[in-house]
Design a protein around this motif. Structure first.
Motif, PDB file in Angstrom:
ATOM      1  N   ASN A  14       0.843  -1.189   0.000  1.00 47.49           N
ATOM      2  CA  ASN A  14       0.000   0.000   0.000  1.00 47.49           C
ATOM      3  C   ASN A  14       0.876   1.234   0.000  1.00 47.49           C
ATOM      4  OD1 ASN A  14      -2.535  -1.265   0.119  1.00 47.49           O
ATOM      5  ND2 ASN A  14      -2.220  -1.691   2.289  1.00 47.49           N
ATOM      6  N   GLY A  15       0.471   2.231  -0.789  1.00 50.93           N
ATOM      7  CA  GLY A  15       1.228   3.473  -0.853  1.00 50.93           C
ATOM      8  C   GLY A  15       0.317   4.613  -1.254  1.00 50.93           C
ATOM      9  N   TYR A  16       0.909   5.773  -1.512  1.00 41.78           N
ATOM     10  CA  TYR A  16       0.162   6.954  -1.923  1.00 41.78           C
ATOM     11  C   TYR A  16       0.651   7.430  -3.285  1.00 41.78           C
ATOM     12  CZ  TYR A  16      -1.777   7.584   2.760  1.00 41.78           C
ATOM     13  OH  TYR A  16      -2.460   7.423   3.937  1.00 41.78           O
ATOM     14  N   ALA A  17      -0.286   7.860  -4.122  1.00 45.25           N
ATOM     15  CA  ALA A  17       0.043   8.588  -5.339  1.00 45.25           C
ATOM     16  C   ALA A  17      -0.054  10.059  -4.965  1.00 45.25           C
ATOM     17  CB  ALA A  17      -0.932   8.240  -6.447  1.00 45.25           C
ATOM     18  N   VAL A  18       1.057  10.796  -5.083  1.00 45.54           N
ATOM     19  CA  VAL A  18       1.092  12.190  -4.656  1.00 45.54           C
ATOM     20  C   VAL A  18       1.057  13.081  -5.892  1.00 45.54           C
ATOM     21  CG1 VAL A  18       2.366  13.915  -3.338  1.00 45.54           C
ATOM     22  CG2 VAL A  18       2.452  11.523  -2.649  1.00 45.54           C
ATOM     23  N   HIS A  22       0.175  18.084  -4.001  1.00 44.15           N
ATOM     24  CA  HIS A  22       0.453  17.247  -2.824  1.00 44.15           C
ATOM     25  C   HIS A  22      -0.797  16.594  -2.245  1.00 44.15           C
ATOM     26  CE1 HIS A  22       3.630  15.754  -0.312  1.00 44.15           C
ATOM     27  NE2 HIS A  22       2.897  15.948   0.762  1.00 44.15           N
ATOM     28  N   LYS A  23      -1.833  16.410  -3.078  1.00 40.79           N
ATOM     29  CA  LYS A  23      -2.983  15.606  -2.652  1.00 40.79           C
ATOM     30  C   LYS A  23      -2.570  14.150  -2.734  1.00 40.79           C
ATOM     31  CE  LYS A  23      -6.921  18.452  -3.789  1.00 40.79           C
ATOM     32  NZ  LYS A  23      -8.136  18.549  -4.579  1.00 40.79           N
ATOM     33  N   ARG A  24      -2.909  13.409  -1.694  1.00 40.38           N
ATOM     34  CA  ARG A  24      -2.511  12.003  -1.662  1.00 40.38           C
ATOM     35  C   ARG A  24      -3.721  11.104  -1.835  1.00 40.38           C
ATOM     36  NH1 ARG A  24       0.806  11.004   3.554  1.00 40.38           N
ATOM     37  NH2 ARG A  24      -1.032  11.976   4.442  1.00 40.38           N
ATOM     38  N   THR A  25      -3.639  10.166  -2.781  1.00 35.90           N
ATOM     39  CA  THR A  25      -4.674   9.156  -2.969  1.00 35.90           C
ATOM     40  C   THR A  25      -4.011   7.794  -2.835  1.00 35.90           C
ATOM     41  OG1 THR A  25      -4.342   9.204  -5.351  1.00 35.90           O
ATOM     42  CG2 THR A  25      -6.094  10.581  -4.476  1.00 35.90           C
ATOM     43  N   LYS A  26      -4.741   6.874  -2.231  1.00 37.74           N
ATOM     44  CA  LYS A  26      -4.175   5.554  -2.001  1.00 37.74           C
ATOM     45  C   LYS A  26      -4.021   4.785  -3.303  1.00 37.74           C
ATOM     46  CE  LYS A  26      -5.444   4.900   2.746  1.00 37.74           C
ATOM     47  NZ  LYS A  26      -6.025   4.006   3.747  1.00 37.74           N
ATOM     48  N   LYS A  27      -2.940   4.043  -3.420  1.00 40.07           N
ATOM     49  CA  LYS A  27      -2.730   3.183  -4.582  1.00 40.07           C
ATOM     50  C   LYS A  27      -2.072   1.893  -4.127  1.00 40.07           C
ATOM     51  CE  LYS A  27       1.831   4.383  -6.269  1.00 40.07           C
ATOM     52  NZ  LYS A  27       2.591   4.746  -7.461  1.00 40.07           N
TER      53      LYS A  27
END
Length: 63
Positions: A14-18, A22-27
């Motif tokens: 699990n990580g974040y697409a930034v 700088h909005k972070r969505t899970k990916k």
């Protein structure tokens, strides 16, 4: 069947697409799995396995 390396047991991360703002969505960072024939000295035959590319590199390095 889960996307899992049969040799090392690696699974998705699990990580974040930034974004630029700088909005972070899970990916989900998936494992790079490949179907490979591996020689089994125990059974004296070729076995098809779903293994990660990192495991393929270490297999060829040890041989």
């Amino acid at each position: 069947m889960a996307r899992k390396c049969e040799l090392t047991g690696k699974v998705a991360n699990n990580g974040y697409a930034v974004s630029h703002s700088h909005k972070r969505t899970k990916k989900l960072q998936k494992v790079n799995l490949q179907q490979k024939k591996v020689w089994s000295s125990k059974d004296n035959k070729w076995v098809k396995m779903l293994i990660s590319t990192k495991a393929i590199k270490t297999l060829t390095k040890t041989l």
